[in-house]
Design a protein around this motif. Structure first.
Motif, short mmCIF file in Angstrom:
data_model
loop_
_atom_site.label_atom_id
_atom_site.label_comp_id
_atom_site.label_asym_id
_atom_site.label_seq_id
_atom_site.Cartn_x
_atom_site.Cartn_y
_atom_site.Cartn_z
N ILE A 4 0.82 -1.16 -0.06
CA ILE A 4 -0.10 -0.06 0.13
C ILE A 4 0.79 1.20 0.09
N LEU A 5 2.09 1.20 0.85
CA LEU A 5 2.67 2.53 0.94
C LEU A 5 3.52 2.77 -0.61
N GLN A 6 3.86 1.58 -0.83
CA GLN A 6 4.44 1.80 -2.22
C GLN A 6 4.05 2.40 -3.14
N SER A 7 2.59 1.68 -3.11
CA SER A 7 1.59 2.17 -4.30
C SER A 7 1.42 3.71 -4.20
N LEU A 8 1.24 4.26 -2.96
CA LEU A 8 1.09 5.61 -2.67
C LEU A 8 2.29 6.45 -3.13
N ASP A 9 3.26 5.99 -2.89
CA ASP A 9 4.56 6.66 -3.21
C ASP A 9 4.66 6.75 -4.79
N ASP A 10 4.50 5.44 -5.47
CA ASP A 10 4.35 5.60 -6.75
C ASP A 10 3.56 6.54 -7.67
N SER A 11 2.28 6.60 -6.88
CA SER A 11 1.36 7.57 -7.50
C SER A 11 1.38 8.91 -7.20
N GLY A 12 2.47 9.24 -6.29
CA GLY A 12 2.82 10.53 -5.67
C GLY A 12 1.75 11.12 -4.58
N ASP A 66 15.66 -9.28 -0.03
CA ASP A 66 15.33 -9.36 -1.31
C ASP A 66 14.36 -8.25 -1.70
N HIS A 67 13.80 -7.45 -0.81
CA HIS A 67 12.71 -6.50 -1.18
C HIS A 67 13.16 -5.64 -2.23
N ALA A 68 12.33 -5.27 -3.20
CA ALA A 68 12.92 -4.27 -4.30
C ALA A 68 13.15 -2.82 -3.62
N LYS A 69 12.33 -2.56 -2.60
CA LYS A 69 12.35 -1.09 -2.02
C LYS A 69 13.51 -1.13 -0.81
N ARG A 70 14.26 -2.15 -0.83
CA ARG A 70 15.26 -2.21 0.26
C ARG A 70 16.09 -1.32 -0.10
N GLY A 71 16.77 -0.58 1.40
CA GLY A 71 18.07 0.46 0.97
C GLY A 71 17.46 1.95 1.21
N PHE A 72 18.47 2.64 0.26
CA PHE A 72 18.06 4.10 0.65
C PHE A 72 17.18 4.52 -0.37
N PHE A 73 16.17 5.44 -0.13
CA PHE A 73 15.35 6.23 -1.07
C PHE A 73 15.83 6.40 -2.39
N ASP A 85 12.44 9.86 -13.13
CA ASP A 85 12.02 11.31 -13.28
C ASP A 85 13.07 12.38 -13.61
N GLY A 86 14.42 12.05 -13.36
CA GLY A 86 15.40 12.98 -13.43
C GLY A 86 15.45 14.13 -13.14
N ASP A 87 14.66 14.49 -11.79
CA ASP A 87 14.57 15.52 -11.34
C ASP A 87 15.24 16.11 -10.18
N GLY A 88 16.06 14.90 -9.77
CA GLY A 88 16.78 15.15 -8.49
C GLY A 88 16.03 14.87 -7.22
N SER A 89 14.72 14.53 -7.30
CA SER A 89 13.92 14.14 -6.21
C SER A 89 14.28 12.67 -5.63
N LEU A 90 13.49 12.56 -4.34
CA LEU A 90 13.88 11.06 -4.29
C LEU A 90 12.38 10.44 -3.85
N SER A 91 12.39 9.02 -4.04
CA SER A 91 10.95 8.43 -3.49
C SER A 91 11.10 8.64 -1.99
N ARG A 92 9.84 8.16 -1.56
CA ARG A 92 9.37 8.63 -0.14
C ARG A 92 9.09 7.18 0.48
N PHE A 93 9.27 6.07 0.00
CA PHE A 93 8.87 4.80 0.90
C PHE A 93 10.20 3.96 0.68
N ARG A 94 10.58 3.19 1.53
CA ARG A 94 11.79 2.27 1.49
C ARG A 94 11.72 1.32 2.66
N VAL A 95 12.20 0.27 2.58
CA VAL A 95 12.34 -0.98 3.53
C VAL A 95 13.77 -0.85 4.26
#
Length: 661
Positions: A330-338, A358-365, A373-383
């Motif tokens: 759920i959190l990843q979906s919210l992040d992906d949709s902004g 093994d999680h795809a969102k493991r590690g840093f944002f 996106d190429g805009d220098g922003s970061l994602s907002r969800f990570r494991v």
């Protein structure tokens, strides 16, 4: 080789330097801006009614100029606490469109870095701090609790019964058959006179005259390590006189019988929560949104989320907390949709450490380039790592101590998991580069956490440069009652590079029970030993454990660290050593840079220095004056990535609505 974080920081510093020499010709900053350069647009591109097509705004689809220099805004006329020890205060800050701090310092220097045409937003003498980062809370549980029965203000049985009855009657008007569970929590018998635990008869009395007296009810104790179930809730969970206590948990019994009395502790809580109908994903998303808005209103821009409280009982078993993983989706979906307005570093049970690895969102944002996106922003969800429980809580008499409880001589508490298995998992997860956070409240539990960290360090060597926790391999969550002498046990944690993730407001929660549970000397000498931890080299991170603590206000938590007791507290409610109090500045650091260090996000979060993300809060008063006066600082606006996501002014967006909580 430089890491991605170091490269991003270097780029931001370079842009600030180049800005000094950028041509001062026509600038998109001036779009509708007037002579002062100030605008009403939250991102500084022009007034809301500007329709000049000759100066297209990056707000609108189709704007693309790969050679355009990053635009910036200047926030001025403020007292800015940067969180940087070398230059702790500034009067102005420039923020790029990618949401990073370009420059901070004196107004003239900042304006020069941003460009003479950069819009200037006056903060009218307010105070600015880096966005607060709650190092330990439970997001979705907090969102649900905002609309559930709150028993935290109850002073005894009469209040408990009255509040429960009122909540049941409210449900009656909207529930056709009485099948909806009445849920809530926050009760704390240690503050009552007499300080005795409730039982199921209290709920029966509360519901006796309601439309559905057999409605199932489940209300957690303030610490969430015990709860009270109605007789109908016990029946729904098949908890009767034949039910056995699960490992690491207990079912309260009517004296002299095997009949359950409604009181459920530790891993037995899972028996009840398994019977509660699970909310739909839509209901969970609504709860998350309530939590987001509430936290943003408090200046909290980042959190370490330890998952749904109801899913954690028994989570020492592999695969037992599947709900936590579905919430990650759920959190990843919210992040992906902004639609994720703050940053979430999520932790999963240590029993499932391979899935974390093994999680795809493991590690840093993820940065904008990684996401396309190429805009220098970061994602907002990570494991971010793994979480384990070693013991329970002081209030429930389930925290694990070396010596028996003063008011329960046959009880030392005990581990809620197999300690050997816990140690083996710590070693394996650490070898995989995962950060491990361990719930440890009693002195024996803290010793066991230190022993596991020592074993992992011996087996795996020095921390790797790409470790998910950065420089912090091990977090000790709560660390409330240190083994004596405190100086030695704190040094032991420092030697393995552990960080103490603490919740100072828990000290207020436990104040009435501590001396009775432990005796005055043990409570005073080992309890909430913040200063000793700092002096022995153990970093601190602050959080609330919300909704375990009903109020997630970080300034309330800071005050607890500075004063060590509630205002006007009686002598009976002052069990802690005042010499362990922290200064306001140390407390603020623990809530910003300290919590960023805990989550492995130091450098980009927790400070307002060049290259950091522009996450900050605007306050009506100095947060360093937290110990004086009765009113806490009030958050006027909260910014994430340089965009206002909560606040009173026209430039600020709204996340949800006032009816959300």
């Amino acid at each position: 080789m430089l890491t991605s974080r170091q490269l991003l920081g270097a780029f931001a510093a370079l842009t600030a330097s180049l800005a000094l020499f950028y041509p001062a010709g026509q600038s998109p900053h001036r779009s509708g801006g007037g002579e002062s350069g100030e605008t009403s647009c939250p991102l500084g591109y022009g007034r809301r009614d500007d329709t000049d097509a000759r100066l297209p705004s990056p707000h609108v689809p189709g704007y693309s100029d790969p050679f355009a220099f990053p635009l910036a805004r200047v926030f001025a006329n403020a007292t800015i606490w940067t969180g940087d020890a070398t230059i702790p205060f500034a009067e102005a800050m420039a923020v790029t469109d990618s949401g990073r701090v370009m420059a901070v310092g004196a107004r003239a220097a900042v304006v020069a870095a941003a460009g003479a045409d950069a819009p200037v937003i006056s903060l009218e003498g307010r105070h600015v701090i880096p966005g607060m980062q709650d190092a330990h809370l439970h997001l979705v549980s907090g969102g649900f609790r905002l609309t559930q029965l709150d028993l935290s203000k109850c002073a005894g049985k009469a209040d408990f019964v009255a509040a429960t009855k009122a909540a049941a009657e409210s449900l009656d008007s909207n529930d056709g058959d009485g099948s909806t569970w009445l849920l809530g929590g926050g009760w704390d018998e240690s503050r009552w006179d007499p300080p005795s635990f409730p039982d199921a008869s209290w709920i029966a009395e509360a519901l006796a005259e309601t439309k559905f007296p057999e409605r199932p009810v489940w209300v957690l104790r303030a610490d969430a390590h015990a709860g009270l179930a109605s007789l109908s809730a016990l029946a729904a969970a098949n908890v009767d006189e034949t039910a056995l206590d699960p490992p690491g948990g207990s079912i309260g019994r009517v004296a002299g019988t095997n009949r359950p009395n409604g009181l459920i502790r530790e891993n037995a809580i899972g028996l009840i929560t398994a019977a509660i109908p699970e909310p739909s994903d839509e209901q969970r998303i609504a709860a998350y949104r309530r939590a987001f808005r509430y936290l943003l209103s408090l200046g909290i821009t980042s959190v370490s989320d330890f998952g749904d409280i109801d899913a954690l009982a028994g989570s020492f078993r592999k695969g037992a907390a599947e709900r936590v993983w579905r919430d990650f989706d759920i959190l990843q979906s919210l992040d992906d949709s902004g639609e994720l307005p703050l940053r979430v570093s999520a932790y999963a049970p240590l029993a499932d450490w391979e899935r974390v690895r093994d999680h795809a969102k493991r590690g840093f944002f993820e940065d904008g380039d990684t996401r396309g996106d190429g805009d220098g922003s970061l994602s907002r969800f990570r494991v971010a790592g793994c979480k384990a429980f070693l013991d329970g809580s002081l209030g429930a008499r389930t925290a694990w101590f070396q010596d028996p409880y003063e008011d329960d001589p046959g009880n030392t508490g005990g581990p809620v998991c197999d300690v050997d298995e816990y140690e083996a998992r710590v070693v394996a997860a650490d070898a995989a580069g995962l950060q491990i956070a361990t719930h440890a409240i009693g002195d024996a539990a803290i010793s066991a956490a230190a022993r596991a960290a020592e074993r992992a360090a011996a087996a795996n060597g020095a921390v790797a440069a790409n470790h998910d926790g950065g420089s912090v391999r091990f977090r000790v969550e709560h660390a409330q009652h240190m083994p004596l002498p405190v100086e030695r046990s704190a040094g032991r944690l420092a030697d393995v590079g552990a960080l103490a993730s603490v919740q100072p407001s828990h000290a207020l929660l436990d104040a009435f029970a501590a001396s009775g549970r432990l005796g005055a000397r043990r409570a005073r000498d080992g309890g909430y030993a913040f200063r000793s931890l700092v002096e022995r080299g153990v970093p601190l991170a602050f959080g609330t454990d919300w909704p375990i603590v009903a109020d997630a206000n970080p300034f309330f938590t800071m005050r607890a660290a500075v004063t060590r007791h509630e205002q006007n507290a009686s002598d009976a409610a002052r069990p802690w050593d005042d010499a362990q109090a922290l200064s306001p500045r140390r407390a603020l650091d623990a809530y910003t840079a300290g919590s960023a260090r805990a989550s492995g996000t130091a450098g980009l979060l927790g400070t307002l220095w060049r290259g950091a993300m522009a996450d900050f809060a605007v306050l009506d008063k100095d947060p360093l004056g937290i110990a004086s006066g009765t009113d806490l600082p009030r958050v006027l606006a909260t910014y994430v990535d340089g965009a206002c996501v909560f606040g009173e002014g026209p430039e600020c967006a709204r996340v949800g609505s006032d009816s959300d909580f």
